[in-house]
Motif scaffolding. Structure first.
Motif, PDB file in Angstrom:
ATOM      1  N   ALA A  11     -57.203  -9.924 -57.489  1.00 28.98           N
ATOM      2  CA  ALA A  11     -57.911 -10.402 -58.676  1.00 28.98           C
ATOM      3  C   ALA A  11     -57.352  -9.756 -59.936  1.00 28.98           C
ATOM      4  O   ALA A  11     -57.194 -10.411 -60.975  1.00 28.98           O
ATOM      5  N   SER A  12     -57.041  -8.463 -59.861  1.00 31.39           N
ATOM      6  CA  SER A  12     -56.467  -7.780 -61.010  1.00 31.39           C
ATOM      7  C   SER A  12     -55.112  -8.363 -61.379  1.00 31.39           C
ATOM      8  O   SER A  12     -54.837  -8.637 -62.557  1.00 31.39           O
TER       9      SER A  12
ATOM     10  N   GLY B  66     -54.070 -11.353 -60.699  1.00 28.81           N
ATOM     11  CA  GLY B  66     -54.291 -12.711 -61.182  1.00 28.81           C
ATOM     12  C   GLY B  66     -54.816 -12.742 -62.602  1.00 28.81           C
ATOM     13  O   GLY B  66     -54.324 -13.494 -63.452  1.00 28.81           O
ATOM     14  N   GLU B  67     -55.824 -11.919 -62.870  1.00 28.44           N
ATOM     15  CA  GLU B  67     -56.465 -11.946 -64.186  1.00 28.44           C
ATOM     16  C   GLU B  67     -55.582 -11.373 -65.280  1.00 28.44           C
ATOM     17  O   GLU B  67     -55.523 -11.916 -66.391  1.00 28.44           O
ATOM     18  N   GLN B  68     -54.901 -10.271 -64.986  1.00 26.23           N
ATOM     19  CA  GLN B  68     -54.158  -9.566 -66.018  1.00 26.23           C
ATOM     20  C   GLN B  68     -52.736 -10.075 -66.199  1.00 26.23           C
ATOM     21  O   GLN B  68     -52.169  -9.956 -67.293  1.00 26.23           O
TER      22      GLN B  68
ATOM     23  N   ALA C 168     -52.418 -15.370 -64.082  1.00 22.99           N
ATOM     24  CA  ALA C 168     -53.062 -16.490 -64.780  1.00 22.99           C
ATOM     25  C   ALA C 168     -52.550 -16.620 -66.215  1.00 22.99           C
ATOM     26  O   ALA C 168     -52.134 -17.712 -66.628  1.00 22.99           O
TER      27      ALA C 168
ATOM     28  N   TRP D 260     -55.460 -21.525 -61.411  1.00 19.76           N
ATOM     29  CA  TRP D 260     -55.652 -20.080 -61.383  1.00 19.76           C
ATOM     30  C   TRP D 260     -57.102 -19.704 -61.665  1.00 19.76           C
ATOM     31  O   TRP D 260     -57.652 -18.802 -61.023  1.00 19.76           O
ATOM     32  N   ARG D 261     -57.714 -20.382 -62.622  1.00 15.73           N
ATOM     33  CA  ARG D 261     -59.125 -20.083 -62.909  1.00 15.73           C
ATOM     34  C   ARG D 261     -59.991 -20.334 -61.677  1.00 15.73           C
ATOM     35  O   ARG D 261     -60.876 -19.532 -61.345  1.00 15.73           O
TER      36      ARG D 261
ATOM     37  N   LEU E 220     -59.276 -17.599 -58.883  1.00 18.42           N
ATOM     38  CA  LEU E 220     -59.885 -16.312 -59.199  1.00 18.42           C
ATOM     39  C   LEU E 220     -61.396 -16.347 -58.984  1.00 18.42           C
ATOM     40  O   LEU E 220     -61.990 -15.377 -58.502  1.00 18.42           O
TER      41      LEU E 220
ATOM     42  N   THR F 267     -66.387 -10.810 -54.312  1.00 11.78           N
ATOM     43  CA  THR F 267     -66.637  -9.633 -55.148  1.00 11.78           C
ATOM     44  C   THR F 267     -67.322  -8.516 -54.368  1.00 11.78           C
ATOM     45  O   THR F 267     -67.495  -7.422 -54.887  1.00 11.78           O
TER      46      THR F 267
ATOM     47  N   THR G 238     -53.543  -3.598 -64.947  1.00 18.87           N
ATOM     48  CA  THR G 238     -53.288  -4.232 -63.652  1.00 18.87           C
ATOM     49  C   THR G 238     -53.329  -3.198 -62.543  1.00 18.87           C
ATOM     50  O   THR G 238     -52.729  -2.128 -62.656  1.00 18.87           O
TER      51      THR G 238
END
Length: 348
Positions: free
Chosen positions: A44-45, A47-49, A52, A189-190, A193, A198, A268
């Motif tokens: 997730a890190s 992907g998000e940072q 994506a 990507w959204r 994620l 979680t 990240t």
């Protein structure tokens, strides 16, 4: 917190004892200070940072590249060609920042295989130019080897850059095809994620196995495909992006992203954070040391990267990557109980 922990590792651990030695009191304190990081949190890190936003930027740049090629083909001049070439170099550098981390939608859609077929095959591109000129509505038979950014580089930087209407028409179609291929990725990507767990993750083991194998495969791709095979052929043309003189920039960006997957980068989280959360203190220090050796080897690469001047530097980089790959595939994979088999990354 993370920088403090890494500084402690460097000061206490590097060069003081073999990887398998018993932990000291300082080791134990660091292990307690390192929070457990689940594989889904690691991905997730990334992907998000990094991934994506990286695919969103690449998709936007594909639109810019399309616009520049369209403008040049409508009114050819030196400035227009220069603008199209600059847009290509930016797109290539952004692509290389994504190439070593084919996680999530990148893996599911096989987007890298579609837009990044390399080494370039000029005969197939020339055949596709003629085919498109004769049947512009029949693009389904145009193979991947005649599409994507490397093929566009051949048209923009080759011996006859967009020299006639046929080549311009094909370049415009390729740029539109690239733009179309990348357009769905930001939304994908959204969604991906949002799908990551979680809390408890029943797929923790497979996620970790896939993640480690992708990183090992990407080290192998950089070492073998982009460097060793190119050097062995004895032709500068075998290096990625040699026509555009963007080889070193691309290789550097590839390694920076791969390094982020391994050690993290700013916000990240890296594989090293997963390892520290599992108490693998000495192996994390060893990973940092191997990555630092690759950093140094990358920094010595000449620019432009021609074969005669590059042999010692490229050889040194190949050797540093080989040592890193062995650490990942043997010691780290064993400590994480990961079965190694490069699987889906496989050089896409």
């Amino acid at each position: 917190m993370r920088s403090t922990r890494i500084a402690l590792l460097a000061a206490v651990l590097i060069g003081t004892a073999p990887v398998g030695a018993a932990p000291s009191a300082a080791d134990t304190a660091t292990r307690i200070a390192a929070p457990i990081l689940a594989p889904a949190q690691w991905l997730a890190s990334l992907g998000e940072q990094r991934l994506a936003p990286g695919y969103a930027a690449l998709a936007a740049q594909a639109g810019q590249l399309k616009a520049r090629i369209d403008a040049y083909c409508q009114a050819p001049d030196a400035a227009g060609l220069a603008a199209a070439r600059t847009a290509w170099r930016t797109a290539h550098t952004r692509l290389r920042a994504l190439t070593p981390l084919p996680f999530g939608p990148a893996l599911d859609t096989r987007i890298l295989r579609r837009i990044d077929f390399w080494p370039t095959r000029p005969p197939q591109i020339e055949a596709a130019i003629a085919q498109y000129a004769n049947s512009p509505g029949d693009t389904a038979r145009i193979g991947l080897s005649a599409r994507g950014l490397p093929a566009l580089e051949y048209l923009l930087f080759g011996d006859a850059p967009l020299a006639d209407a046929k080549r311009c028409a094909y370049a415009r179609w390729m740029a539109a095809d690239l733009d179309e291929a990348l357009a769905p990725l930001p939304a994908a990507w959204r969604n991906w994620l949002a799908s990551l767990p979680t809390d408890d993750d029943a797929d923790e083991g497979p996620r970790l196995t896939d993640g480690v194998n992708i990183l090992i495969g990407s080290v192998e791709t950089l070492r073998l495909k982009y460097l060793d095979k190119a050097l062995g052929e004895g032709r500068r043309a075998e290096f990625d992006a040699w026509r555009s003189a963007n080889t070193r920039a691309g290789l550097t960006r590839y390694w920076q992203s791969l390094r982020a997957g391994l050690l993290g980068d700013g916000e990240t989280r890296g594989l090293s954070d997963v390892m520290l959360g599992r108490g693998l203190i000495r192996l994390t220090a060893a990973l940092e040391t191997r990555c630092a050796a690759v950093d140094q080897a990358i920094d010595t690469l000449p620019d432009p990267l021609d074969r005669e001047a590059a042999v010692p530097a490229v050889t040194s980089l190949i050797e540093a990557l080989g040592r890193l790959q062995r650490l990942l595939a043997e010691d780290i994979a064993d400590a994480l109980r990961v079965s190694v088999g490069f699987g889906e990354s496989d050089g896409d």
